[in-house]
Design a protein around this motif. Structure first.
Motif, short mmCIF file in Angstrom:
data_model
loop_
_atom_site.label_atom_id
_atom_site.label_comp_id
_atom_site.label_asym_id
_atom_site.label_seq_id
_atom_site.Cartn_x
_atom_site.Cartn_y
_atom_site.Cartn_z
N ARG A 159 0.82 -1.22 0.00
CA ARG A 159 0.00 0.00 0.00
C ARG A 159 0.84 1.27 0.00
O ARG A 159 0.49 2.25 -0.64
N ARG A 160 1.94 1.25 0.71
CA ARG A 160 2.81 2.44 0.76
C ARG A 160 3.40 2.72 -0.62
O ARG A 160 3.45 3.87 -1.07
N LEU A 161 3.85 1.69 -1.30
CA LEU A 161 4.41 1.86 -2.64
C LEU A 161 3.34 2.40 -3.59
O LEU A 161 3.60 3.31 -4.37
N GLN A 162 2.12 1.86 -3.50
CA GLN A 162 1.05 2.36 -4.36
C GLN A 162 0.74 3.82 -4.07
O GLN A 162 0.47 4.59 -4.98
N GLU A 163 0.79 4.21 -2.81
CA GLU A 163 0.57 5.61 -2.44
C GLU A 163 1.65 6.50 -3.06
O GLU A 163 1.35 7.57 -3.63
N MET A 164 2.90 6.06 -3.00
CA MET A 164 4.00 6.82 -3.58
C MET A 164 3.85 6.90 -5.11
O MET A 164 4.04 7.96 -5.71
N ARG A 172 1.08 6.63 -6.84
CA ARG A 172 -0.07 7.47 -7.15
C ARG A 172 0.33 8.95 -7.12
O ARG A 172 -0.06 9.73 -7.98
N THR A 173 1.15 9.33 -6.16
CA THR A 173 1.64 10.71 -6.05
C THR A 173 2.50 11.06 -7.26
O THR A 173 2.34 12.13 -7.86
N MET A 174 3.41 10.15 -7.64
CA MET A 174 4.27 10.40 -8.81
C MET A 174 3.44 10.51 -10.08
O MET A 174 3.69 11.37 -10.93
N CYS A 175 2.45 9.65 -10.22
CA CYS A 175 1.59 9.68 -11.41
C CYS A 175 0.82 10.99 -11.48
O CYS A 175 0.75 11.63 -12.54
N ARG A 181 15.25 3.03 -9.79
CA ARG A 181 14.19 3.80 -9.14
C ARG A 181 12.99 3.91 -10.09
O ARG A 181 13.15 4.27 -11.24
N THR A 182 11.82 3.66 -9.58
CA THR A 182 10.60 3.71 -10.37
C THR A 182 10.41 5.06 -11.03
O THR A 182 9.98 5.15 -12.18
N ASP A 183 10.75 6.14 -10.33
CA ASP A 183 10.54 7.47 -10.89
C ASP A 183 11.63 7.90 -11.87
O ASP A 183 11.60 8.99 -12.40
N GLU A 184 12.59 7.03 -12.15
CA GLU A 184 13.65 7.34 -13.12
C GLU A 184 13.47 6.56 -14.42
O GLU A 184 14.25 6.71 -15.35
N ALA A 187 -0.64 11.44 -14.93
CA ALA A 187 -0.94 10.05 -15.28
C ALA A 187 -1.86 9.45 -14.22
O ALA A 187 -2.10 10.05 -13.18
N GLU A 188 -2.35 8.27 -14.50
CA GLU A 188 -3.22 7.56 -13.56
C GLU A 188 -2.58 6.23 -13.21
O GLU A 188 -2.10 5.52 -14.09
N LEU A 189 -2.56 5.90 -11.94
CA LEU A 189 -2.03 4.61 -11.50
C LEU A 189 -3.11 3.55 -11.65
O LEU A 189 -4.24 3.73 -11.21
N CYS A 190 -2.78 2.47 -12.29
CA CYS A 190 -3.69 1.32 -12.45
C CYS A 190 -2.98 0.12 -11.86
O CYS A 190 -2.33 -0.64 -12.58
N PRO A 191 -3.07 -0.07 -10.55
CA PRO A 191 -2.34 -1.16 -9.91
C PRO A 191 -2.77 -2.53 -10.43
O PRO A 191 -3.92 -2.74 -10.80
N THR A 192 -1.82 -3.45 -10.43
CA THR A 192 -2.06 -4.82 -10.86
C THR A 192 -2.90 -5.54 -9.82
O THR A 192 -2.76 -5.30 -8.62
#
Length: 70
Positions: A2-7, A9-12, A60-63, A17-22
């Motif tokens: 959940r913490r990763l998805q929150e992070m 979602r913020t980056m998206c 890093r996901t954001d890179e 963009a929109e986060l569409c979690p698996t």
């Protein structure tokens, strides 16, 4: 996680963009996530030669430059 998805979602949101979690059934399987990313790249014709590919364990996901999305 959940913490990763929150992070993510913020980056998206910051990038318009929109986060569409698996689905949680597949979150434990990195192979499924890698295969999906590979399919998205192949679908738009983006191919990386094996000699140009590599592994970066702490990427890093954001890179990550996503070039297969318009």
């Amino acid at each position: 996680n959940r913490r990763l998805q929150e992070m993510l979602r913020t980056m998206c949101k910051a990038r318009g963009a929109e986060l569409c979690p698996t689905d949680e059934r597949y979150c434990i399987d990195n192979g499924a996530m890698i295969a999906q990313a590979g399919w998205e790249m192949l679908r738009v014709g983006q191919v990386t030669e094996l000699s140009q590919s590599g592994i970066t364990q702490r990427y890093r996901t954001d890179e990550v430059e996503v070039t297969w999305r318009v």
